[in-house]
Design a protein around this motif. Structure first.
Motif, short mmCIF file in Angstrom:
data_model
loop_
_atom_site.label_atom_id
_atom_site.label_comp_id
_atom_site.label_asym_id
_atom_site.label_seq_id
_atom_site.Cartn_x
_atom_site.Cartn_y
_atom_site.Cartn_z
N GLU B 209 7.08 87.55 0.22
CA GLU B 209 8.21 88.70 0.10
C GLU B 209 8.55 88.90 1.77
O GLU B 209 9.90 88.79 1.94
N ALA B 210 7.69 88.83 2.58
CA ALA B 210 8.03 89.21 3.89
C ALA B 210 8.83 87.83 4.31
O ALA B 210 9.81 88.05 5.14
N ALA B 211 8.51 86.52 3.87
CA ALA B 211 9.18 85.26 4.49
C ALA B 211 10.59 85.44 3.83
O ALA B 211 11.55 85.03 4.39
N ARG B 212 10.69 85.75 2.45
CA ARG B 212 12.05 85.88 1.90
C ARG B 212 12.92 86.85 2.89
O ARG B 212 14.18 86.48 2.94
#
Lengths: 493, 330
Positions: B209-212
């Protein structure tokens, strides 16, 4: 706890810390992030071993060599991150690890009775048969407390129990804490919300850099003194002065009829260069969802977002970043950071294209330079750019998230709960940072559950309810009661 | 590579060096002979290349169970292709390899599709592919090896790299498959450690999620990981086909899958995703290969060898876990 010492490789976390909690007392433990509060409590709960010192309960020195041992001694720990199984219901969670057995099988009736007793003792009524994944944070908090109670804990440690609660829920929690205290439990209450302390704590102990600085009765400990003792220097005002917006400042962010049901139901507003706009509202009012829809984290069903007059087509977070939107997310651990990566890798993640050379390889020395600048600018306390962010304290982790977004020269920055769970010193640094950004002509939207923060840091405040902006206040007219009334849907007094 | 990855690699290397010295003494010095080392490298080539591809998938916290079957399928497909076009020599070899890579990449894409679009576990989707690809391989080949006759394939399978030079220096000749392995390792290692793709992959494996939200196209990056895994399987299929001068549906269906995964895990890549290295996988494969080789030199009962191998895998992972705990706060 006497003379507790603990050293992690490279860090002296605790240095001869002593504290006492009496039966029927609430002791507030406060200190900046990294002061050692959590480590101290983890030692008490058996999750960590002290290098030196001893712990005595009812006058007898005890050995706590694991969470089980702590439990048997009547120590109940309510961590900030709940230790609950999401797919289990309240009963299953309360009895987890000590299920009543009958004929070699779990005794459901006895489990239910155990849980019901615990909730009755708390005086709360919550659904017992629903998987807790579908429950609110407040309910999860209550289940954690019930779990500790049903283990007959006499020493209860609460690590920032109010960080994710709304005002009403906090009131209820405080009633429960008062009841626990009256029943003779000793409570250690960790919090960053200093304004709570007079309401809840009998005494306040302040930790700084792994040492006890001061312990005083709450009544003899004004908030200013507490802040000073925490940071070790005088702090004049919580909120730095906002710069006025230039009369001719152009509109940077223009949001028109943004719709993304169920949480965003027709939102329109503008933010000018250098302006800070605050979104106030209750949890679940749709504040975060508005930000997500603007940033492309969710794809809005309809509506137009423009930056500097150019209409955006945002269909992913990537598009939002390209368009100059930085979205500083609410939950840094689950959305903001890759905990197993270094400070450097986290800081450059959203703008990695800037660091790629003509052979399509990442230029690490340029990464290091840029990260070094951010570490210095934001005063991120880390041994170096290669430190894993997992090992940083909450406030410093939050600064890493900010650094990640500042790297891109964004035109619009959306701050969602930028200061949740971080200490006063770090909060002020983040406020200053927002003001610096605004001075550079960035348009800022801030979501915060701490009303004083919204009122203190925003040029304009919008009250959000049911996915709509229901009221707008200029800086002078925004008073707590007006904003709360609008956000809660009450007729203005 | 960050510090913890270095520690992992250094740890695997340390175990290796100690083991090598002990074994060499026990085997009367036969173990460290250059000829023996080259033999080991040659033996680990296939599982190492498969492991390199698998590393990318495991970093996403997924797994690719289909690689063994894809070795079989791509081998058969390449053999059919090589027999059906009018090319010889280098152009034939190159075209055949490209076809194999395309088949492998396509299979990887299909593996990833339900993972990315429907959030299904890759354990299931690649398990399905394991069966389907193997079935397709048997159907295409009618269950029999398909001979390929062009001698250029023989050069790949049996040839040596810079033979005149190695002969001149009186060092053992370096088999072409080993050279292929080194190239795959080098390219993939640079891809993982030095490019945006690698950084994004590690980031999404650590916190998707952080990457997205940081703008990473998580679906695309994950898909590419499965495609790389499929292409590595195709390279192994190509090497086997060249070695046996035929595309056989039975190649790749033995111990390859599990031993390549073992190499990845022994090499320090986390099954939880977000952490791993290609060099680590190479050392993992090397450790397993050296172990087999040493046990053969020491005339250890082949059945006992299996038990030792299992124990070493367990030991390596336990040691890695302990080291991680020790350095958790460093």
């Amino acid at each position: 706890m006497r003379n507790i010492g603990k050293t992690f490789p490279g860090v002296r976390a605790l240095n001869g810390v002593s504290l006492t909690v009496q039966a029927g007392e609430v002791l507030a433990l406060v200190g900046e992030n990294g002061a050692g509060k959590s480590t101290l409590m983890r030692i008490l709960a058996g999750a960590e071993h002290a290098d030196s010192g001893e712990i005595a309960i009812d006058g007898a020195v005890v050995q706590i060599d694991g969470p089980r041992a702590a439990e048997h001694l009547g120590i109940g720990m309510i961590y900030q991150e709940f230790n609950l199984v999401p797919a289990f219901n309240a009963i299953e969670n309360v009895v987890l690890g000590r299920e009543p057995m009958k004929n070699g099988l779990i005794d459901d009736a006895a489990s239910r009775a155990l849980a019901e007793d615990a909730f009755k003792e708390l005086g709360v009524d919550i659904p017992l048969d629903v998987p807790i994944a579908r429950m609110s944070v407040a309910h999860k908090q209550l289940i954690e407390i019930a779990k500790a109670l049903s283990k007959h804990a006499r020493i209860i440690v609460m690590d920032e129990p109010t960080a994710a609660l709304t005002e009403n829920e906090i009131d209820r929690l405080f009633e429960i804490v008062a009841r626990l205290r009256a029943s003779g439990a000793g409570i250690v209450y960790i919090s960053h919300r200093l304004e709570e302390l007079p309401r809840i704590a009998d005494r306040v102990t302040i930790l700084r850099d792994g040492e006890v600085v001061e312990t005083r009765a709450t009544s003899a400990f004004p908030t200013d003194d507490i802040v000073r003792a925490m940071v070790g220097r005088p702090v004049d005002s919580h909120f730095p002065a906002l710069a006025p917006i230039a009369a001719d400042a152009p509109v940077v962010l223009d949001v028109r009829d943004l719709v993304n049901p169920p949480m965003v139901n027709g939102v329109s507003f503008t933010v000018r260069a250098g302006e800070i706009v605050g979104l106030a509202g209750l949890v679940g009012a749709g504040r975060t969802d508005i930000c997500r829809a603007i940033a492309g984290a969710d794809i809005p069903r309809s509506g137009v977002v423009s930056i500097d007059g150019t209409t955006l087509r945002v269909s992913s977070p990537h598009d939002g970043i390209e368009a100059g939107i930085a979205f500083v997310t609410e939950d840094r651990k689950s959305q903001g950071l890759v905990l197993g990566m270094s400070v450097r890798e986290n800081v450059t993640l959203a703008h990695l294209a800037q660091f790629v050379n003509r052979f399509f390889l990442i230029d690490r020395s340029r990464e290091l330079t840029a990260t070094g600048v951010e570490i210095a600018d934001l005063q991120i306390r880390t041994p170096g750019p290669e430190q894993l962010v997992r090992n940083l304290s909450g406030g410093n982790q939050q600064k890493v998230v900010l650094a990640k977004w500042l790297l891109g020269n964004a035109r619009v920055v959306l701050f969602d709960e930028p200061t949740r769970g971080i200490d006063v010193g770090a909060k002020i640094e983040i406020y200053n940072l927002m003001i610096d950004l605004a001075k550079k002509g960035v348009a800022i939207v801030m979501v915060s559950s701490e009303l004083p923060e919204v009122l203190g840091m925003a040029h304009r405040v919008f009250a959000v309810r049911g996915g709509r902006i229901v009221a707008e206040f200029g800086r002078e007219e925004a008073t707590p009661d007006k904003v709360i009334a609008a956000a809660a849907g009450a007729p203005a007094a | 590579m960050n510090r913890s990855n270095w520690l992992r690699v250094a740890g695997a290397l340390g175990v290796l060096v100690v083991a090598v010295i002990i074994i060499n003494v026990a085997a009367h010095g036969n173990f460290l002979q250059p000829g023996n080392i080259v033999r080991v490298l040659r033996q680990i080539t296939y599982n190492c290349i498969l492991g390199v591809g698998e590393t990318f998938v495991i970093i996403t916290a997924g797994i690719d169970l289909s690689i063994g079957s894809l070795v079989s399928l791509t081998g058969v497909a390449m053999a059919l292709f090589a027999n059906s076009i009018h090319l010889t020599g280098v152009p034939l070899v190159a075209a055949t390899l490209l076809v194999g890579l395309a088949v492998g990449a396509l299979a990887g894409y299909v593996n990833a599709l339900p993972v990315v679009k429907l959030n299904l576990p890759s354990f299931i989707t690649t398990l399905a592919m394991l069966d389907m690809a193997l079935g397709a391989s048997y159907i295409l080949s009618h269950g029999r090896p398909i001979p390929v006759n062009d001698s250029a394939f023989g050069v790949i399978g049996f040839g040596s790299f810079l033979a005149p030079l190695t002969n001149l220096l009186h060092v053992p000749s370096i088999p072409i498959p080993v050279v292929v392995m080194v190239i795959v390792i080098a390219v993939c290692s640079v891809l993982l450690t030095r490019t945006r793709y690698g950084r994004y992959l590690l980031a999404l494996g650590g916190n998707s999620e952080a990457a997205r939200l940081a703008g990473v196209n998580v679906g695309r990056m994950t898909t590419i990981a499965f495609m790389i895994s499929g292409m590595c399987a195709a390279i192994v299929g190509f090497l086997y086909m060249s070695l046996f001068a035929s595309g056989s549906p039975q190649t790749g269906t033995g111990d390859e899958l599990l031993e390549s995964i073992a190499a990845v895990v022994v090499g320090g890549t986390s099954l939880m995703g977000g952490q791993g290295s290609i060099i680590g996988t190479f050392f993992g494969a090397l450790l397993i290969g050296l172990l087999y080789n040493a046990m053969n030199l020491l005339n250890i009962d082949p059945y006992l060898q299996k038990i030792v191998l299992g124990a070493v895998i367990l030991l390596a992972v336990v040691a890695d876990q302990l080291r991680k705990r020790f350095f958790a706060r460093a």
